[in-house]
Design a protein around this motif. Structure first.
Motif, PDB file in Angstrom:
ATOM      1  N   THR A 296      50.247  67.983  44.932  1.00  0.00           N
ATOM      2  CA  THR A 296      51.494  68.607  44.625  1.00  0.00           C
ATOM      3  C   THR A 296      52.700  67.726  44.787  1.00  0.00           C
ATOM      4  N   CYS A 297      52.604  67.064  45.662  1.00  0.00           N
ATOM      5  CA  CYS A 297      53.837  65.691  45.977  1.00  0.00           C
ATOM      6  C   CYS A 297      53.839  65.021  46.814  1.00  0.00           C
ATOM      7  N   ILE A 298      54.606  64.130  46.902  1.00  0.00           N
ATOM      8  CA  ILE A 298      54.652  63.175  48.260  1.00  0.00           C
ATOM      9  C   ILE A 298      56.286  62.712  48.273  1.00  0.00           C
ATOM     10  N   LYS A 305      58.750  53.140  54.893  1.00  0.00           N
ATOM     11  CA  LYS A 305      57.638  52.509  55.604  1.00  0.00           C
ATOM     12  C   LYS A 305      56.379  54.378  56.363  1.00  0.00           C
ATOM     13  N   LEU A 306      56.463  55.072  56.117  1.00  0.00           N
ATOM     14  CA  LEU A 306      56.219  56.479  56.279  1.00  0.00           C
ATOM     15  C   LEU A 306      56.051  56.754  55.133  1.00  0.00           C
ATOM     16  N   LEU A 307      55.032  58.030  54.662  1.00  0.00           N
ATOM     17  CA  LEU A 307      54.605  58.869  53.105  1.00  0.00           C
ATOM     18  C   LEU A 307      54.016  59.727  53.613  1.00  0.00           C
ATOM     19  N   ALA A 308      54.512  61.037  53.228  1.00  0.00           N
ATOM     20  CA  ALA A 308      53.772  62.042  53.194  1.00  0.00           C
ATOM     21  C   ALA A 308      53.648  63.418  52.418  1.00  0.00           C
ATOM     22  N   SER A 309      52.275  63.407  52.670  1.00  0.00           N
ATOM     23  CA  SER A 309      51.980  64.238  51.100  1.00  0.00           C
ATOM     24  C   SER A 309      52.056  65.853  51.657  1.00  0.00           C
ATOM     25  N   GLY A 310      52.207  67.210  50.426  1.00  0.00           N
ATOM     26  CA  GLY A 310      51.522  67.832  50.258  1.00  0.00           C
ATOM     27  C   GLY A 310      50.806  67.984  49.010  1.00  0.00           C
ATOM     28  N   SER A 311      49.693  69.505  49.337  1.00  0.00           N
ATOM     29  CA  SER A 311      48.677  70.047  48.726  1.00  0.00           C
ATOM     30  C   SER A 311      49.362  71.207  48.460  1.00  0.00           C
ATOM     31  N   LEU A 312      48.165  71.842  47.372  1.00  0.00           N
ATOM     32  CA  LEU A 312      47.346  72.828  47.105  1.00  0.00           C
ATOM     33  C   LEU A 312      46.515  73.414  48.243  1.00  0.00           C
ATOM     34  N   ASP A 313      46.352  72.302  49.468  1.00  0.00           N
ATOM     35  CA  ASP A 313      45.498  73.071  50.420  1.00  0.00           C
ATOM     36  C   ASP A 313      46.138  73.189  51.516  1.00  0.00           C
ATOM     37  N   LYS A 314      47.489  73.626  51.327  1.00  0.00           N
ATOM     38  CA  LYS A 314      48.519  74.114  52.044  1.00  0.00           C
ATOM     39  C   LYS A 314      49.048  73.562  52.612  1.00  0.00           C
ATOM     40  N   THR A 315      48.384  72.111  52.954  1.00  0.00           N
ATOM     41  CA  THR A 315      49.095  70.969  54.162  1.00  0.00           C
ATOM     42  C   THR A 315      49.569  69.664  54.026  1.00  0.00           C
ATOM     43  N   THR A 338      55.132  72.539  47.748  1.00  0.00           N
ATOM     44  CA  THR A 338      56.181  72.646  46.649  1.00  0.00           C
ATOM     45  C   THR A 338      56.510  71.498  46.148  1.00  0.00           C
ATOM     46  N   SER A 339      57.265  70.867  47.828  1.00  0.00           N
ATOM     47  CA  SER A 339      58.151  69.879  47.739  1.00  0.00           C
ATOM     48  C   SER A 339      58.279  69.502  48.850  1.00  0.00           C
ATOM     49  N   LEU A 340      58.738  67.911  48.938  1.00  0.00           N
ATOM     50  CA  LEU A 340      59.075  67.392  50.312  1.00  0.00           C
ATOM     51  C   LEU A 340      60.414  66.888  50.122  1.00  0.00           C
ATOM     52  N   VAL A 341      60.876  66.546  51.488  1.00  0.00           N
ATOM     53  CA  VAL A 341      61.801  65.699  51.188  1.00  0.00           C
ATOM     54  C   VAL A 341      62.071  64.911  52.481  1.00  0.00           C
ATOM     55  N   PHE A 342      62.080  63.753  52.935  1.00  0.00           N
ATOM     56  CA  PHE A 342      62.850  63.130  54.265  1.00  0.00           C
ATOM     57  C   PHE A 342      63.903  63.163  54.125  1.00  0.00           C
ATOM     58  N   SER A 343      65.092  63.378  55.588  1.00  0.00           N
ATOM     59  CA  SER A 343      66.208  63.002  55.768  1.00  0.00           C
ATOM     60  C   SER A 343      66.399  61.624  55.779  1.00  0.00           C
TER      61      SER A 343
END
Length: 358
Positions: A296-298, A305-315, A338-343
């Motif tokens: 759903t979002c990255i 250097k880092l990438l985060a991902s979020g999903s419908l699988d709730k992780t 639904t959404s992700l954000v780094f500091s």
């Protein structure tokens, strides 16, 4: 979440947060949520709701878009209203008061971008086909309008009306746009205030997105082939290794330094993969089996250097961009992410669902 240890620092449940998009203020102390006709700010340390603003009629369409300037003190939105052309509102996040109202175009926002100097705002919005006191509809007669708003003058200095079926991508300078041609066989890069066409990119039936510096444009065609183009000349810079394999592929985003590009390969009905490319040489870094359901979002960390991902699988999962290594599963929510954000310093990550923020 602490990205060094992968441990959760704290979890907050904040009732009735807008769930459309999430931003972290540049100082890293406040998380800003926006959706429809609402803006909310949350203290990142305590989880307390600092301010919640109802800024217009209740939204009847999901995913209203908000834009923040680089100083993070203001937020711009085009709230839904029963009008043909809804105004754009600027709100002060510190006082909770409306700072300014500017003329807008359309009433269904599809894109909103501040110029880096904060002096102009680029808006893409769809006009209704009909409006009454109690209803609004879109269809035959609707137009996609792109407008450049000069904030000092308080007026629209340039605008362009297009067929709704044509795709538009907004440049990071707040003045440049990429427009799909009538025949869907090219993308025209234009400087909206002057009306000057900078180049024509021969990409057929392709998604497009400007890289952060605005000097190049990425296209992803229906065959899953990704290509990078020069936005000054329209010349091909390079093609990227390996085509995506499903019709559900889509561009997700870029690292802030523009060195890596992420895309999703796979949709709701297939195991989704994250594909990473190097923008510098076009090499595929990896195609990682990322989640058990649609992504759903990255979010990229500020250093890329880092990438985060979020999903419908709730992780929520964390990735090493340089090696494409899956570092760890760093959160499991009760609902879809639904959404992700780094500091700003890249040391912390916030994730949210419809029912809370971590």
């Amino acid at each position: 979440m602490d990205l060094t240890t992968g441990k959760m620092i704290r979890s907050h449940v904040v009732p009735d947060l807008p769930s459309g998009s999430m931003h972290v203020a540049p100082d890293g102390q406040t998380i800003i949520f926006s959706s429809g006709s609402q803006i909310a700010s949350v203290d990142a340390k305590t989880g307390k709701l600092v301010k919640k603003l109802d800024i217009g009629e209740r939204d009847f369409l999901d995913g209203t878009i908000a834009a923040l300037p680089q100083d993070g003190k203001l937020v711009a939105m085009q709230p839904s209203q029963h009008v043909y052309h809804a105004p754009v509102q600027i709100w002060d996040l510190q006082t909770g008061k409306k700072a300014a109202t500017f003329p807008g175009r359309g009433a269904q926002c599809r894109g909103l971008v501040f110029a880096p100097d904060g002096k102009r705002l680029l808006l893409a919005s769809i006009t209704p086909s009909s409006v009454t006191k109690n209803s609004i509809s879109y269809g035959n007669g609707s137009k996609l309008i792109v407008a450049c708003i000069d904030l000092a003058k308080g007026e629209i200095v340039a605008e362009l009306s297009l067929e709704v079926e044509r795709h538009v991508t907004l440049g990071p300078d707040g003045e440049t746009i990429g427009i799909e041609s009538m025949g869907h066989d090219a993308i025209h890069v234009k400087h909206l205030p002057s009306g000057k066409e900078r180049c024509v990119i021969p990409a057929s039936q392709a998604q497009a997105a400007f890289l952060p510096d605005g000097k190049s444009l990425l296209t992803l065609d229906k065959q899953g082939k990704a290509t990078l183009w020069d936005t000054g000349s329209g010349k091909k810079i390079r093609e990227f290794d390996g085509a995506l394999v499903t019709s559900e592929q889509r561009i997700l985003g870029f690292s802030s330094d523009g060195k890596t590009i992420a895309a999703v390969d796979g949709g709701d009905d297939s195991a989704p993969f994250i594909v990473l490319w190097s923008a510098q040489d076009g090499k595929r870094l990896n195609r990682s089996n990322a989640h058990e359901a649609a992504i759903t979002c990255i979010a990229y960390a500020s250093d890329g250097k880092l990438l985060a991902s979020g999903s419908l699988d709730k992780t929520v999962r964390l990735w090493n961009v340089a090696t494409s290594e899956h570092i760890r599963l760093i959160a499991t929510h009760r609902e879809a992410v639904t959404s992700l954000v780094f500091s700003a310093d890249g040391s912390k990550l916030a994730s949210s669902t419809y029912y809370g923020v971590t």
